[in-house]
Design a protein around this motif. Structure first.
Motif, PDB file in Angstrom:
ATOM      1  N   SER A 225     -36.973 -22.894 -37.134  1.00 58.08           N
ATOM      2  CA  SER A 225     -36.299 -23.972 -36.360  1.00 58.08           C
ATOM      3  C   SER A 225     -36.239 -23.759 -35.152  1.00 58.08           C
ATOM      4  CB  SER A 225     -34.561 -24.131 -37.106  1.00 58.08           C
ATOM      5  OG  SER A 225     -33.461 -25.079 -36.581  1.00 58.08           O
ATOM      6  N   GLU A 226     -35.541 -21.659 -34.748  1.00 52.81           N
ATOM      7  CA  GLU A 226     -35.147 -21.346 -33.815  1.00 52.81           C
ATOM      8  C   GLU A 226     -36.036 -21.622 -32.417  1.00 52.81           C
ATOM      9  OE1 GLU A 226     -33.865 -17.582 -34.878  1.00 52.81           O
ATOM     10  OE2 GLU A 226     -32.001 -18.101 -35.335  1.00 52.81           O
ATOM     11  N   LEU A 227     -38.040 -21.263 -33.390  1.00 52.51           N
ATOM     12  CA  LEU A 227     -38.558 -20.734 -32.866  1.00 52.51           C
ATOM     13  C   LEU A 227     -39.464 -22.669 -32.340  1.00 52.51           C
ATOM     14  CD1 LEU A 227     -41.415 -19.269 -31.581  1.00 52.51           C
ATOM     15  CD2 LEU A 227     -42.533 -19.684 -33.911  1.00 52.51           C
TER      16      LEU A 227
ATOM     17  N   ASN B 175     -36.464 -31.379 -33.877  1.00 57.27           N
ATOM     18  CA  ASN B 175     -37.862 -31.453 -33.896  1.00 57.27           C
ATOM     19  C   ASN B 175     -38.318 -30.652 -35.012  1.00 57.27           C
ATOM     20  OD1 ASN B 175     -38.717 -33.016 -32.210  1.00 57.27           O
ATOM     21  ND2 ASN B 175     -39.221 -31.439 -30.252  1.00 57.27           N
ATOM     22  N   PHE B 176     -37.079 -29.588 -35.683  1.00 60.73           N
ATOM     23  CA  PHE B 176     -37.636 -28.887 -36.597  1.00 60.73           C
ATOM     24  C   PHE B 176     -37.678 -29.740 -37.694  1.00 60.73           C
ATOM     25  CE2 PHE B 176     -35.330 -27.338 -40.411  1.00 60.73           C
ATOM     26  CZ  PHE B 176     -35.891 -26.192 -40.772  1.00 60.73           C
ATOM     27  N   GLY B 177     -36.512 -31.074 -37.816  1.00 60.92           N
ATOM     28  CA  GLY B 177     -36.491 -31.629 -38.640  1.00 60.92           C
ATOM     29  C   GLY B 177     -37.866 -32.415 -39.649  1.00 60.92           C
ATOM     30  N   ILE B 178     -37.428 -33.018 -37.351  1.00 64.11           N
ATOM     31  CA  ILE B 178     -39.217 -34.277 -38.615  1.00 64.11           C
ATOM     32  C   ILE B 178     -40.620 -33.541 -38.315  1.00 64.11           C
ATOM     33  CG2 ILE B 178     -40.808 -35.625 -36.346  1.00 64.11           C
ATOM     34  CD1 ILE B 178     -38.192 -35.979 -34.536  1.00 64.11           C
ATOM     35  N   ILE B 179     -40.636 -32.089 -37.981  1.00 64.11           N
ATOM     36  CA  ILE B 179     -41.946 -31.602 -38.435  1.00 64.11           C
ATOM     37  C   ILE B 179     -41.988 -30.873 -39.865  1.00 64.11           C
ATOM     38  CG2 ILE B 179     -42.800 -29.187 -37.952  1.00 64.11           C
ATOM     39  CD1 ILE B 179     -41.936 -29.485 -35.182  1.00 64.11           C
ATOM     40  N   ARG B 180     -40.398 -30.854 -40.177  1.00 68.64           N
ATOM     41  CA  ARG B 180     -40.703 -29.900 -41.842  1.00 68.64           C
ATOM     42  C   ARG B 180     -40.525 -31.290 -42.690  1.00 68.64           C
ATOM     43  NH1 ARG B 180     -34.462 -27.452 -44.312  1.00 68.64           N
ATOM     44  NH2 ARG B 180     -33.919 -29.348 -43.364  1.00 68.64           N
ATOM     45  N   SER B 181     -40.072 -32.654 -42.404  1.00 69.89           N
ATOM     46  CA  SER B 181     -40.698 -33.226 -43.484  1.00 69.89           C
ATOM     47  C   SER B 181     -42.028 -34.058 -43.313  1.00 69.89           C
ATOM     48  CB  SER B 181     -39.618 -34.547 -42.930  1.00 69.89           C
ATOM     49  OG  SER B 181     -40.124 -35.606 -43.719  1.00 69.89           O
TER      50      SER B 181
ATOM     51  N   GLN C 236     -33.324 -17.898 -50.863  1.00 65.84           N
ATOM     52  CA  GLN C 236     -32.927 -17.554 -49.202  1.00 65.84           C
ATOM     53  C   GLN C 236     -33.881 -17.201 -48.998  1.00 65.84           C
ATOM     54  OE1 GLN C 236     -30.589 -13.735 -51.849  1.00 65.84           O
ATOM     55  NE2 GLN C 236     -29.464 -14.993 -52.771  1.00 65.84           N
ATOM     56  N   LYS C 237     -34.838 -16.811 -49.253  1.00 67.38           N
ATOM     57  CA  LYS C 237     -36.617 -16.395 -48.289  1.00 67.38           C
ATOM     58  C   LYS C 237     -36.753 -17.240 -47.655  1.00 67.38           C
ATOM     59  CE  LYS C 237     -40.381 -14.082 -46.500  1.00 67.38           C
ATOM     60  NZ  LYS C 237     -40.715 -14.648 -45.712  1.00 67.38           N
ATOM     61  N   LEU C 238     -36.818 -18.688 -47.989  1.00 67.77           N
ATOM     62  CA  LEU C 238     -37.558 -19.659 -47.858  1.00 67.77           C
ATOM     63  C   LEU C 238     -36.002 -20.173 -46.232  1.00 67.77           C
ATOM     64  CD1 LEU C 238     -38.979 -22.378 -46.913  1.00 67.77           C
ATOM     65  CD2 LEU C 238     -37.846 -23.367 -48.684  1.00 67.77           C
ATOM     66  N   THR C 239     -34.998 -19.795 -46.527  1.00 62.72           N
ATOM     67  CA  THR C 239     -34.073 -20.254 -45.321  1.00 62.72           C
ATOM     68  C   THR C 239     -34.272 -19.715 -44.088  1.00 62.72           C
ATOM     69  OG1 THR C 239     -32.074 -20.852 -47.487  1.00 62.72           O
ATOM     70  CG2 THR C 239     -31.208 -19.931 -45.278  1.00 62.72           C
ATOM     71  N   LEU C 240     -34.621 -18.745 -44.433  1.00 59.76           N
ATOM     72  CA  LEU C 240     -34.662 -17.185 -43.608  1.00 59.76           C
ATOM     73  C   LEU C 240     -36.383 -17.687 -42.544  1.00 59.76           C
ATOM     74  CD1 LEU C 240     -34.227 -13.973 -45.330  1.00 59.76           C
ATOM     75  CD2 LEU C 240     -32.556 -15.045 -43.390  1.00 59.76           C
ATOM     76  N   SER C 241     -36.820 -18.342 -43.420  1.00 64.72           N
ATOM     77  CA  SER C 241     -38.358 -18.310 -42.750  1.00 64.72           C
ATOM     78  C   SER C 241     -38.210 -19.831 -41.861  1.00 64.72           C
ATOM     79  CB  SER C 241     -40.357 -18.586 -43.316  1.00 64.72           C
ATOM     80  OG  SER C 241     -39.713 -19.650 -44.775  1.00 64.72           O
ATOM     81  N   GLU C 242     -37.415 -20.402 -42.781  1.00 64.18           N
ATOM     82  CA  GLU C 242     -37.477 -22.121 -41.993  1.00 64.18           C
ATOM     83  C   GLU C 242     -36.548 -21.994 -40.816  1.00 64.18           C
ATOM     84  OE1 GLU C 242     -37.766 -25.142 -45.173  1.00 64.18           O
ATOM     85  OE2 GLU C 242     -35.678 -24.869 -44.913  1.00 64.18           O
TER      86      GLU C 242
ATOM     87  N   ILE D  61     -41.258 -23.214 -54.445  1.00 59.93           N
ATOM     88  CA  ILE D  61     -40.273 -22.997 -53.165  1.00 59.93           C
ATOM     89  C   ILE D  61     -40.952 -22.064 -52.544  1.00 59.93           C
ATOM     90  CG2 ILE D  61     -38.343 -20.963 -52.669  1.00 59.93           C
ATOM     91  CD1 ILE D  61     -36.685 -22.946 -54.760  1.00 59.93           C
ATOM     92  N   LYS D  62     -41.657 -21.249 -52.310  1.00 60.28           N
ATOM     93  CA  LYS D  62     -42.905 -20.548 -52.825  1.00 60.28           C
ATOM     94  C   LYS D  62     -43.862 -20.788 -51.592  1.00 60.28           C
ATOM     95  CE  LYS D  62     -42.087 -16.575 -55.343  1.00 60.28           C
ATOM     96  NZ  LYS D  62     -42.345 -15.642 -56.670  1.00 60.28           N
ATOM     97  N   ALA D  63     -43.800 -21.895 -52.253  1.00 57.15           N
ATOM     98  CA  ALA D  63     -45.462 -22.735 -51.269  1.00 57.15           C
ATOM     99  C   ALA D  63     -45.453 -23.235 -50.227  1.00 57.15           C
ATOM    100  CB  ALA D  63     -45.568 -24.193 -52.294  1.00 57.15           C
ATOM    101  N   LYS D  64     -43.775 -23.386 -50.151  1.00 55.24           N
ATOM    102  CA  LYS D  64     -43.454 -24.033 -48.894  1.00 55.24           C
ATOM    103  C   LYS D  64     -42.765 -22.672 -47.708  1.00 55.24           C
ATOM    104  CE  LYS D  64     -40.053 -26.918 -49.059  1.00 55.24           C
ATOM    105  NZ  LYS D  64     -40.073 -27.709 -47.856  1.00 55.24           N
ATOM    106  N   ASP D  65     -42.430 -21.947 -48.616  1.00 59.03           N
ATOM    107  CA  ASP D  65     -41.959 -21.066 -47.896  1.00 59.03           C
ATOM    108  C   ASP D  65     -43.770 -20.302 -46.885  1.00 59.03           C
ATOM    109  OD1 ASP D  65     -40.747 -18.012 -46.169  1.00 59.03           O
ATOM    110  OD2 ASP D  65     -41.747 -17.136 -47.676  1.00 59.03           O
ATOM    111  N   PHE D  66     -44.271 -20.219 -47.737  1.00 55.78           N
ATOM    112  CA  PHE D  66     -45.607 -19.285 -47.734  1.00 55.78           C
ATOM    113  C   PHE D  66     -46.446 -20.574 -46.579  1.00 55.78           C
ATOM    114  CE2 PHE D  66     -50.130 -18.948 -48.217  1.00 55.78           C
ATOM    115  CZ  PHE D  66     -50.865 -17.723 -47.567  1.00 55.78           C
ATOM    116  N   ALA D  67     -46.288 -21.618 -46.257  1.00 57.69           N
ATOM    117  CA  ALA D  67     -46.719 -22.840 -45.372  1.00 57.69           C
ATOM    118  C   ALA D  67     -45.862 -22.480 -44.019  1.00 57.69           C
ATOM    119  CB  ALA D  67     -46.517 -24.063 -45.436  1.00 57.69           C
ATOM    120  N   THR D  68     -44.539 -22.486 -44.117  1.00 63.23           N
ATOM    121  CA  THR D  68     -43.398 -22.197 -43.094  1.00 63.23           C
ATOM    122  C   THR D  68     -44.062 -20.583 -42.180  1.00 63.23           C
ATOM    123  OG1 THR D  68     -41.994 -23.303 -44.560  1.00 63.23           O
ATOM    124  CG2 THR D  68     -41.100 -22.062 -42.420  1.00 63.23           C
ATOM    125  N   GLU D  69     -43.937 -19.523 -42.855  1.00 62.02           N
ATOM    126  CA  GLU D  69     -44.347 -18.124 -42.362  1.00 62.02           C
ATOM    127  C   GLU D  69     -45.561 -18.599 -41.813  1.00 62.02           C
ATOM    128  OE1 GLU D  69     -43.313 -15.952 -42.027  1.00 62.02           O
ATOM    129  OE2 GLU D  69     -41.933 -15.333 -43.660  1.00 62.02           O
TER     130      GLU D  69
END
Length: 280
Positions: free
Chosen positions: A148-150, A160-166, A138-144, A202-210
């Motif tokens: 995405s909005e940013l 662009n969000f999908g491209i950047i996330r990949s 749930q936390k990753l969903t919020l940070s992504e 999941i937490k690793a992805k969230d940390f990088a996204t934050e």
């Protein structure tokens, strides 16, 4: 066994449980000796020796579950003397009961009591693990969502969000992008990769996204290439940390579908709401 006897024995065993400074539950062997109906320590000590053998045979360390201690006990006239005792974990108590005389009513009770208590601990630990994974997802969903909005705000392109996330995934998973990781882990094309990842990833992805969100705002990044570069850099940094701890992201096996996990946890919660007496 009569209900009254079961209640009495349950209270006796629970009244004698104690906790170390680290919160580890234990019982003193001298107390268990009497609770199990053994009048002499030398006879009960034979049962403990058998329990230690069972502990070792099961692949567990004896010293983790049987801790020798000395303690002072009153012997009358205001004087004390030192005696040997053993701190027993819940598992040690279970093994002691398993190696006791099954003809004793107290032994029969203890065998089942500690088996259930051990199972309760395992269930609680599993429930906490599930809860942590759900919260991480749930936390990753919020940070992504924030990223995405940013990205849309900065670039004006909702693709662009999908491209950047990949690209971030490719950096995190050693060269494998999102779709490649889905194929590797056997994840359906129409499902998010994170729905099948273990908590640590999941937490690793969230940390990088934050970090990407933070630096995009702080550095005023305004193009797909600039934000991509930032996100790749952050995922590489997180990957480096994981590798240093012997965790290879692309080699960590997938876990249960997060949707199934969420339904199960919600179902358990709803059942307790409908049957509050189960909590007593």
């Amino acid at each position: 066994m009569k209900t009254e006897v079961i209640k009495s024995l349950t209270n006796n065993f629970e009244d004698h449980s104690q906790n170390t400074e680290n919160g580890i539950e234990f019982w003193f062997a001298r107390d268990i000796q009497h609770l199990l109906g053994y009048s002499e320590w030398r006879n009960f000590n034979k049962v403990i020796l058998k329990a230690k053998t069972s502990c070792e045979a099961s692949g567990n360390s004896i010293s983790d579950h049987f801790v020798d201690v000395n303690k002072m006990v009153p012997i009358g006239s205001g004087t004390d003397r030192e005696i040997d005792d053993i701190m027993l974990t819940r598992y040690a108590c279970y093994l002691v009961a398993q190696n006791g005389d099954p003809r004793k009513e107290e032994i029969a009770f203890a065998q089942n009591y500690f088996a259930i208590q051990t199972r309760k601990f395992e269930v609680i630990a599993k429930r906490i693990d599930d809860w942590e994974r759900l919260n991480a997802r749930q936390k990753l969903t919020l940070s992504e969502k924030e990223l995405s909005e940013l990205i849309y705000e900065k670039t004006g392109n909702d693709k662009n969000f999908g491209i950047i996330r990949s690209k971030g995934d490719q950096a995190l998973f050693g060269g494998k992008n999102t779709n490649q990781m889905k194929k590797t882990l056997g994840i359906p094309d129409n499902r998010p990769l994170a729905d099948f990842l273990p908590t640590i990833i999941i937490k690793a992805k969230d940390f990088a996204t934050e970090i990407t969100v933070y630096n995009t705002k702080g550095k005023g990044l305004a193009s797909e290439s600039a934000i991509s570069s930032e996100h790749v850099k952050n995922n590489k940094g997180v990957r480096k940390l994981l590798l240093e701890r012997d965790i290879v992201p692309e080699n960590v096996p997938p876990e249960e579908d997060i949707r199934k996990l969420e339904r199960r946890v919600n179902s358990e919660t709803n059942n307790l709401s409908k049957n509050p007496d189960k909590l007593s």
